[in-house]
Design an enzyme around this catalytic site. Sequence first.
Site, PDB file in Angstrom:
ATOM      1  N   LYS A 133       0.834  -1.202   0.000  1.00  0.00           N
ATOM      2  CA  LYS A 133       0.000   0.000   0.000  1.00  0.00           C
ATOM      3  C   LYS A 133       0.875   1.260   0.000  1.00  0.00           C
ATOM      4  O   LYS A 133       1.955   1.278   0.608  1.00  0.00           O
ATOM      5  CB  LYS A 133      -0.893  -0.050   1.240  1.00  0.00           C
ATOM      6  CG  LYS A 133      -2.004   0.982   1.332  1.00  0.00           C
ATOM      7  CD  LYS A 133      -2.834   0.663   2.577  1.00  0.00           C
ATOM      8  CE  LYS A 133      -3.945   1.668   2.818  1.00  0.00           C
ATOM      9  NZ  LYS A 133      -4.733   1.322   4.034  1.00  0.00           N
ATOM     10  N   SER A 214      -9.614   1.240   3.396  1.00  0.00           N
ATOM     11  CA  SER A 214      -8.808   2.109   2.559  1.00  0.00           C
ATOM     12  C   SER A 214      -7.769   1.358   1.730  1.00  0.00           C
ATOM     13  O   SER A 214      -7.192   1.924   0.802  1.00  0.00           O
ATOM     14  CB  SER A 214      -8.099   3.160   3.435  1.00  0.00           C
ATOM     15  OG  SER A 214      -7.128   2.563   4.282  1.00  0.00           O
ATOM     16  N   SER A 238      -9.967  -1.308   7.243  1.00  0.00           N
ATOM     17  CA  SER A 238      -9.266  -1.038   5.988  1.00  0.00           C
ATOM     18  C   SER A 238      -8.499  -2.213   5.406  1.00  0.00           C
ATOM     19  O   SER A 238      -8.026  -2.136   4.276  1.00  0.00           O
ATOM     20  CB  SER A 238      -8.328   0.152   6.149  1.00  0.00           C
ATOM     21  OG  SER A 238      -9.076   1.347   6.248  1.00  0.00           O
TER      22      SER A 238
END
Length: 556
Positions: A133, A214, A238
């Site tokens: 990420k 997310s 997330s």
Amino acid sequence: MKKPSPSSGTPRELSRRTFLGGAAAASTLVALDVQAQPSASSNPPAVSRGSAFELEEATLAGLQADLTSGKHTAHGLTERYLARIQEIDKGGTALGSVIELNPDALAIAAALDAEREAKGPRGPLHGIPVLIKDNIGTADRMQTTAGSLALVGAVPSRDAFVVERLRAAGAVLLGKTNLSEWANFRSTHSCSGWSGRGGQCRNPYALDRTPSGSSSGSGAATAANLCAVSVGTETDGSIVSPSAACSLVGLKPTVGLVSRAGIVPLSHTQDSAGPMTRTVTDAAVLLGVLAGVDPSDAVTAASQRHAHADYTRFLDVNGLKGARIGVPRERFFGYHPATDALIERALDVMKERGAELIEAPIPSAAKLDEPELEVLLHDFKADIEAYLAGLGERTRLKTLADLIRFNEEHRDTELAWFGQELFHQAQQKGPLTDKKYRKALAACRKLSREQGIDAVMAKHKLDALVAPTQAPPGLIDLVNGDHWLGSSSTPAAVAGYPSITVPAGYIAGLPVGLSFIGKAWSEPTLLRLAFAYEQATKHRRPPTFAPTADLRPAKV
């Protein structure tokens, strides 16, 4: 981070639930402009499923076997995944899951091939292409921006600890994944999977649907077979939310099992990095690499007693037999009948496999939203300013007020679709010594732990709790923002306890996940239960990149 269900009674405004070698042709795959922004349109692109992919649904064990036999090399695997990204992510489907490719990926892979030939493999990740990420720091030629244009150019001076672990294990860092900007903690009306730097990420099961957030890009990319495995981060939902939305296994570890050092923060009380994979076994392998003590993150000291180098030893196909599993229906069921029906079938499977199911409500969970938000607003201001200070001269932005001002000055790119209400709310908060913060933090711990998960598990002598992770993914809506019906991530997130989601089936072709939730450091138990359920059902199937959900009436 994501919104709670409307049934919580919390107003929307109060809550928010991130080569130098190799063929010349391959080099074109990594020449991405880090500031290029895919279209923010919510209309799905024309569908192109791409050509048949040799590595579709490949597992870590299968890839290692191929590397050992000589069928593949790390360089060859990396080339294939880079080509897959170019075809699927940047090509016909415009999935938008990868924000940047590593220009050194092929050179790293070649070096790992030479090392394998000379010394043998380091372990199960040697030569394996991995995506991480874009809030996970790398001190290389890639950016670390949490999806925001504000951090372009502010490259950290050292790798995040989890990146050090991946490199030491011999993983090939393919690149960074898109995310909900600032880990989805900027606006109360945000659209998951959108970032100013990366544009809108889509769900590979239906391109007009949210990949959730997310860790949107990590979820979509792993589901679409753009990497072997990926790493996401979670504050509240997330990891498990995008994993459920993309038919993946997502494991949110106990806070302290995996270091947060070098990761763009949201909340030091709740943040954790963790595996996002297509199988429970691969999640167990990846967790063993990521977990461990890091002097730079004091909370990891406790992991010296709890971390395991090999979590696969806890996997047992008969792991549900004799397990006592609590079902907290009161708050975590009832918001979507079709999801409930899928989970009821999952519960039947568990009973058939020898588990005992006990009705186990968590009454205190209904009280978590308000104190959680108070804690997160304080934490974010303090933690992001500490992170910016650590960048030194690599950024001129030093405070949350600077970030707010940057967004206003770059309104066309950063605030085109939604605002920064949460930034403004956080800016009004004082230091972490404030009585209001300390009171909210104490309430969070009491409600989520001693009156929450610990209490219900002790009362019923449970091995774990189980609930639907969330409803099927909703439509991408940049105008109105996300539409949330409900989820089960908050108790474990606020407590800092582990949870794991595993595919539970599909509704109109859209994935639904099932979460196992446990007490602190219960990852071995959760992996055992999730593995036994996964092997009993094997729901996971690769995406078809459909333009929309299959809304034809189901055959009776």
